[in-house]
Structures are given as structure tokens and as C-alpha cells.
Design a protein around this motif. Structure first.
Motif, PDB file in Angstrom:
ATOM      1  N   ARG A  62       0.808  -1.232   0.000  1.00  0.00           N
ATOM      2  CA  ARG A  62       0.000   0.000   0.000  1.00  0.00           C
ATOM      3  C   ARG A  62       0.831   1.267   0.000  1.00  0.00           C
ATOM      4  NH1 ARG A  62      -4.494  -2.066   4.200  1.00  0.00           N
ATOM      5  NH2 ARG A  62      -5.409  -3.606   2.790  1.00  0.00           N
ATOM      6  N   GLU A  63       1.849   1.295   0.887  1.00  0.00           N
ATOM      7  CA  GLU A  63       2.676   2.505   0.962  1.00  0.00           C
ATOM      8  C   GLU A  63       3.350   2.785  -0.387  1.00  0.00           C
ATOM      9  OE1 GLU A  63       4.884   3.877   4.931  1.00  0.00           O
ATOM     10  OE2 GLU A  63       5.575   2.001   4.076  1.00  0.00           O
ATOM     11  N   LEU A  64       3.844   1.713  -0.998  1.00  0.00           N
ATOM     12  CA  LEU A  64       4.538   1.872  -2.285  1.00  0.00           C
ATOM     13  C   LEU A  64       3.560   2.333  -3.364  1.00  0.00           C
ATOM     14  CD1 LEU A  64       6.783   0.319  -0.794  1.00  0.00           C
ATOM     15  CD2 LEU A  64       7.179  -0.984  -2.864  1.00  0.00           C
ATOM     16  N   GLY A 304      15.306  -5.765  -5.557  1.00  0.00           N
ATOM     17  CA  GLY A 304      16.529  -5.537  -4.790  1.00  0.00           C
ATOM     18  C   GLY A 304      17.694  -6.397  -5.219  1.00  0.00           C
ATOM     19  N   ALA A 305      18.602  -6.629  -4.269  1.00  0.00           N
ATOM     20  CA  ALA A 305      19.825  -7.377  -4.559  1.00  0.00           C
ATOM     21  C   ALA A 305      19.524  -8.872  -4.637  1.00  0.00           C
ATOM     22  CB  ALA A 305      20.844  -7.108  -3.458  1.00  0.00           C
ATOM     23  N   THR A 306      20.436  -9.626  -5.241  1.00  0.00           N
ATOM     24  CA  THR A 306      20.349 -11.094  -5.262  1.00  0.00           C
ATOM     25  C   THR A 306      21.597 -11.626  -4.553  1.00  0.00           C
ATOM     26  OG1 THR A 306      21.668 -11.493  -7.238  1.00  0.00           O
ATOM     27  CG2 THR A 306      19.361 -10.874  -7.604  1.00  0.00           C
ATOM     28  N   PRO A 307      21.701 -12.934  -4.374  1.00  0.00           N
ATOM     29  CA  PRO A 307      22.903 -13.456  -3.707  1.00  0.00           C
ATOM     30  C   PRO A 307      24.197 -13.209  -4.507  1.00  0.00           C
ATOM     31  CG  PRO A 307      21.141 -15.094  -3.714  1.00  0.00           C
ATOM     32  CD  PRO A 307      20.685 -13.970  -4.587  1.00  0.00           C
ATOM     33  N   THR A 308      24.096 -12.868  -5.779  1.00  0.00           N
ATOM     34  CA  THR A 308      25.297 -12.616  -6.584  1.00  0.00           C
ATOM     35  C   THR A 308      25.630 -11.127  -6.587  1.00  0.00           C
ATOM     36  OG1 THR A 308      24.650 -14.442  -8.009  1.00  0.00           O
ATOM     37  CG2 THR A 308      26.314 -12.931  -8.888  1.00  0.00           C
ATOM     38  N   PRO A 309      26.792 -10.732  -6.065  1.00  0.00           N
ATOM     39  CA  PRO A 309      27.135  -9.305  -6.059  1.00  0.00           C
ATOM     40  C   PRO A 309      27.062  -8.700  -7.466  1.00  0.00           C
ATOM     41  CG  PRO A 309      28.677 -10.553  -4.710  1.00  0.00           C
ATOM     42  CD  PRO A 309      27.819 -11.554  -5.416  1.00  0.00           C
ATOM     43  N   GLY A 310      26.393  -7.562  -7.565  1.00  0.00           N
ATOM     44  CA  GLY A 310      26.259  -6.896  -8.866  1.00  0.00           C
ATOM     45  C   GLY A 310      24.999  -7.291  -9.622  1.00  0.00           C
ATOM     46  N   LEU A 331      13.765   3.322  -6.379  1.00  0.00           N
ATOM     47  CA  LEU A 331      14.276   2.470  -5.294  1.00  0.00           C
ATOM     48  C   LEU A 331      15.418   1.576  -5.777  1.00  0.00           C
ATOM     49  CD1 LEU A 331      10.886   1.405  -3.631  1.00  0.00           C
ATOM     50  CD2 LEU A 331      12.523   3.120  -2.815  1.00  0.00           C
ATOM     51  N   ILE A 332      15.263   0.961  -6.939  1.00  0.00           N
ATOM     52  CA  ILE A 332      16.327   0.078  -7.435  1.00  0.00           C
ATOM     53  C   ILE A 332      17.559   0.919  -7.806  1.00  0.00           C
ATOM     54  CG2 ILE A 332      16.951  -1.679  -9.169  1.00  0.00           C
ATOM     55  CD1 ILE A 332      14.906  -2.668  -7.123  1.00  0.00           C
ATOM     56  N   GLU A 339      22.849   3.784  -2.188  1.00  0.00           N
ATOM     57  CA  GLU A 339      22.110   4.639  -1.244  1.00  0.00           C
ATOM     58  C   GLU A 339      21.123   3.776  -0.464  1.00  0.00           C
ATOM     59  OE1 GLU A 339      19.913   8.259  -2.425  1.00  0.00           O
ATOM     60  OE2 GLU A 339      21.182   8.095  -4.209  1.00  0.00           O
ATOM     61  N   ARG A 340      20.677   4.300   0.661  1.00  0.00           N
ATOM     62  CA  ARG A 340      19.642   3.585   1.408  1.00  0.00           C
ATOM     63  C   ARG A 340      18.304   3.832   0.709  1.00  0.00           C
ATOM     64  NH1 ARG A 340      18.801   2.490   7.145  1.00  0.00           N
ATOM     65  NH2 ARG A 340      16.580   2.732   7.455  1.00  0.00           N
ATOM     66  N   PRO A 341      17.586   2.768   0.316  1.00  0.00           N
ATOM     67  CA  PRO A 341      16.313   3.014  -0.374  1.00  0.00           C
ATOM     68  C   PRO A 341      15.291   3.687   0.545  1.00  0.00           C
ATOM     69  CG  PRO A 341      16.665   0.658  -0.037  1.00  0.00           C
ATOM     70  CD  PRO A 341      17.906   1.348   0.436  1.00  0.00           C
ATOM     71  N   GLU A 342      14.479   4.527  -0.053  1.00  0.00           N
ATOM     72  CA  GLU A 342      13.483   5.309   0.695  1.00  0.00           C
ATOM     73  C   GLU A 342      12.469   4.450   1.445  1.00  0.00           C
ATOM     74  OE1 GLU A 342      13.155   8.726  -2.319  1.00  0.00           O
ATOM     75  OE2 GLU A 342      11.137   8.178  -1.664  1.00  0.00           O
TER      76      GLU A 342
END
Ligand code: FAD
Length: 355
Positions: A62-64, A304-310, A331-332, A339-342
Motif C-alpha cells: 500500500r505505501e509503495l 533488490g539485490a540477489t545473492p550474486t554481487p552486482g 528504489l532500485i 544509497e539507502r532506499p526510501e
């Protein structure tokens, strides 16, 4: 010298295109790799309702949804400005017809239904069929959005490789080194999977996305603005466009990657629309189509991120990808640039599906 990018976006739907623009704004050199033509899958098939209603949106989202809906006018304005293309964004509002009379109390109609939509038929043998409530939601033509986002991305020197299917994300020394396609390889330290319903097919991770088919039909209203609001009823929704078209939708079917329309289904949608607005019987059918919503097991996106860096992911937007595109890109973009996502992306992490 072999060309190298900072980031490769896999998939040129509304999510990939919006993210490519965002990353370009952050100063990254971006390549978008698309297996078909940009903007021709779910983002082309969508209705474009920007649904921001607690009754219809999962609590975790909802917030998103509200934040992304608020971003829309500015998002559209920027895309129009950079692309020189017009986007049909309408702010007339939405009428929700429901069988639950309690639902109407929180959001009463500003005027009687007969004044808001004179052609809408809400009685059956004298008895009122539905309770009606009003939402200040906007709607947009998604094809305008993707066309403008594509033009804006090109204008910003985002590179594109179309007709090029990504088979896998390549990893060297434990981090992303590029992507392998059915034609070639591209080098970059960051890759983002925005492949919609197909996101689970790209190695090395198997995100649990699945296609949820939606059939739609588009008619030309006998008169422009004959219906002005988006109308959502239990069996069908109606989305008028400013040029006189009306989109009537939609089914939700588990049918694999099949995008064929079924004449009987299209006829049922049309009939449900005529039951609401009898004058639509005069409306000429312009087009019928089906698209594949990117569904997930819990109905929430994977962000967001996955277990593989990058390696990052932005998919699974199911029924709300048009709505959520501006906020997802932001956000992505924040996650990729460190950065810290909002917003807390915890509920949307890919890791929730690992046992
Ligand atoms: C009938 C229908 C009605 C809808 N109505 C609404 C609505 O009213 N409001 C709303 O907000 N949302 C709606 N949606 C949902 C919305 O369309 C989606 O959530 C959104 O378009 C998802 O965007 P996307 O970019 O993730 O996916 P897509 O638009 O499907 O884009 C993914 C892209 O990735 C490409 N791709 C896939 N695999 C690869 C690969 N291996 N290599 C390279 N490229 C690849 C595909 O070709 C495609 O172009 C609707 C959807 C449907 C089908």
C-alpha cells in the motif's frame, strides 16, 4: 576496444525502461537488452489504472502504491518533456461498483451516479445493482508511457540491443561480469533482471515468476467522453481514453506463455461492458489482445539485490507494474548506487523464496 557498460538492464518493459532512465540520471552508462521489441509485452497489454485503494492493494504494497501514484504526474511530465511525445494521463477519477454497501461509506460519490456517468446503468428491474464509491485515482495509457520512456532513454544515450535474448548473467571472481545472449556477450559490473514474466528463465537464479494471462478488448465509444471515469465492476472494468477509445478488461488466467485471445472470452467481456453501459452495443471493436502479467507466489514484486554481487532484480509487479514503475526505478536506482532506499525493501527481497 571492447565496449563496456556500467549497468545492463535485461528487458525493455515499463520497469526496465524507467530504471534505465534513472540509472542514466545517476551518471551510469546503461545498455538495455530486449529479446523482442521494446515495450511490447505486459506493458503494452496493460489497462493503465493507477490503483491506489486499500481494499484492492495488498497491505505490504500500500505505501509503495500510494507513493508511486503520487509520483505519476511528474514522471509523465518529465517523459513528455524528454521524448516530445504526449502521454494520455487522466485524473477524472474512478467509480468502483461493488456488491458490498459498506465499502461506499468511506469514499462517497461527489455527485449522484446518474450525473457523473449518465450512460451507466445501475438498476435491474428497478432495483439498484451495485453500491458505488469514488476514488481519486488516475489512469494512463501504458503504450504512451513505454513509447515515451523508450524515446527519452534513447535521447539520453541509453544503448539498446533488441531482438537479443539474455540466456544468463555471467559471473567472474564472485561478481557480475556481464550477460550472455543468444547472439553475443556484453560486459558490465551490474545486471538487473527486469524480464517480467520471463524473469525466472535467466541463469543463475530462478526467480519464481509466472505468467498470468489477461485478455482485453478495445472499442471506439459512440461519442468521445461518453464514459469519463474509470469504472470497475465485479466482472469487468472500463478505461476510457481521451481519444475516444475504451479499454475493457480483463481476464486473469493461468495459461502458461499463451497470448492468444479467445473469441468467446472477448465477447463475454464486451457483453459485461454492455450490461453496464448499454450504449456500448453501438461501439466498434478496434482491437483485442492478451498479455502476461508477471505473477509471483505471494503476489508481491521481487525487488533488490540477489545473492550474486552486482546482480539485481525488479520484477513480479503482477497487476500493478504500470503504477509502480516510477517508484521501482527510484528504489532500485538507490540500491544499485549504494544509497539507502526510501522504503524498506525487506518484504520484496528475492531471498524470501529460498528455503
Ligand atoms: C491485461 C493486463 C492488464 C493490466 N492492467 C494494469 C493496470 O491497469 N495497471 C497497472 O499498473 N498494471 C497493469 N498490468 C500489469 C502491468 O502490465 C505489468 O505489471 C507491467 O507491465 C510489468 O512490466 P515489466 O517491465 O516488468 O514487464 P514487461 O512489460 O513484460 O517487460 C518485460 C520485458 O522483458 C523482455 N524479456 C523477457 N525475457 C528476456 C530475456 N531473456 N532477454 C531479454 N529480454 C527479455 C520481454 O520481451 C519484455 O519486453 C496489466 C497487465 C495485463 C497483462
Amino acid at each position: 576496444m571492447v565496449k563496456k557498460w556500467d549497468a545492463i538492464v535485461i528487458g525493455a518493459g515499463v520497469i526496465g525502461l524507467s530504471l534505465a532512465i534513472e540509472l542514466n540520471k545517476q551518471g551510469l552508462r546503461v545498455l538495455v537488452v530486449e529479446k523482442g521489441e521494446p515495450g511490447r509485452e505486459a506493458s503494452w497489454a496493460a489497462g493503465g489504472m493507477l490503483v491506489d485503494s486499500p481494499a484492492e492493494t495488498q497491505p505490504a504494497l500500500r505505501e509503495l502504491a500510494t507513493a508511486s501514484a503520487r509520483m505519476y504526474p511528474e514522471f509523465v511530465h518529465e517523459l513528455e518533456d524528454e521524448s516530445r511525445l504526449k502521454i494520455d494521463l487522466r485524473s477524472v477519477g474512478t467509480i468502483v461498483l461493488s456488491q458490498n454497501p459498506d465499502a461506499t461509506q468511506a469514499c462517497p460519490l461527489p455527485r449522484p451516479l446518474a450525473e457523473l456517468e449518465p450512460d451507466l446503468q445501475n438498476s435491474d428491474g428497478g432495483a439498484q445493482r451495485f453500491s458505488a464509491l469514488f476514488l481519486k485515482e488516475r489512469c494512463v495509457d501504458p503504450r504512451d508511457v513505454t513509447a515515451a520512456a523508450l524515446a527519452a532513454a534513447r535521447h539520453r544515450d541509453v544503448d539498446f540491443s533488441s531482438g537479443d535474448e539474455v540466456l544468463g548473467v555471467e559471473v567472474a571472481d564472485g561478481k557480475v561480469s556481464g550477460v550472455l545472449t543468444n547472439k553475443t556477450r556484453f560486459a558490465a559490473g551490474v545486471a538487473v533482471n527486469c524480464a517480467g514474466a520471463w524473469a525466472g528463465q535467466i541463469a543463475p537464479h530462478t526467480f519464481p515468476t509466472r505468467p498470468v494471462k489477461g485478455q482485453m478488448v478495445c472499442v471506439v465509444m459512440p461519442e468521445k467522453e461518453m464514459v469519463r471515469h474509470v469504472v470497475r465492476a465485479p466482472e469487468v472494468y472500463l478505461i476510457p481514453r481521451s481519444d475516444g477509445r475504451m479499454v475493457i478488461g480483463a481476464t486473469a488466467e493461468e495459461a502458461g506463455f499463451d497470448k492468444r485471445t479467445v473469441p468467446e472470452t472477448i465477447q463475454k467481456l464486451r457483453q459485461a461492458a454492455i450490461d453496464l453501459v448499454p450504449r456500448l452495443a453501438e461501439a466498434r471493436i478496434l482491437e483485442a489482445w492478451a498479455g502476461l502479467r508477471p505473477g509471483t507466489p505471494d503476489g508481491l514484486p521481487i525487488l533488490g539485490a540477489t545473492p550474486t554481487p552486482g546482480y539485481f532484480v525488479a520484477t513480479g509487479h503482477f497487476r500493478d507494474g504500470i503504477l509502480l514503475a516510477p517508484l521501482t526505478a527510484k528504489l532500485i536506482g538507490q540500491v544499485i548506487t549504494g544509497e539507502r532506499p526510501e522504503f524498506d525493501l525487506g518484504p520484496f527481497e528475492a531471498a524470501r523464496f529460498q528455503d
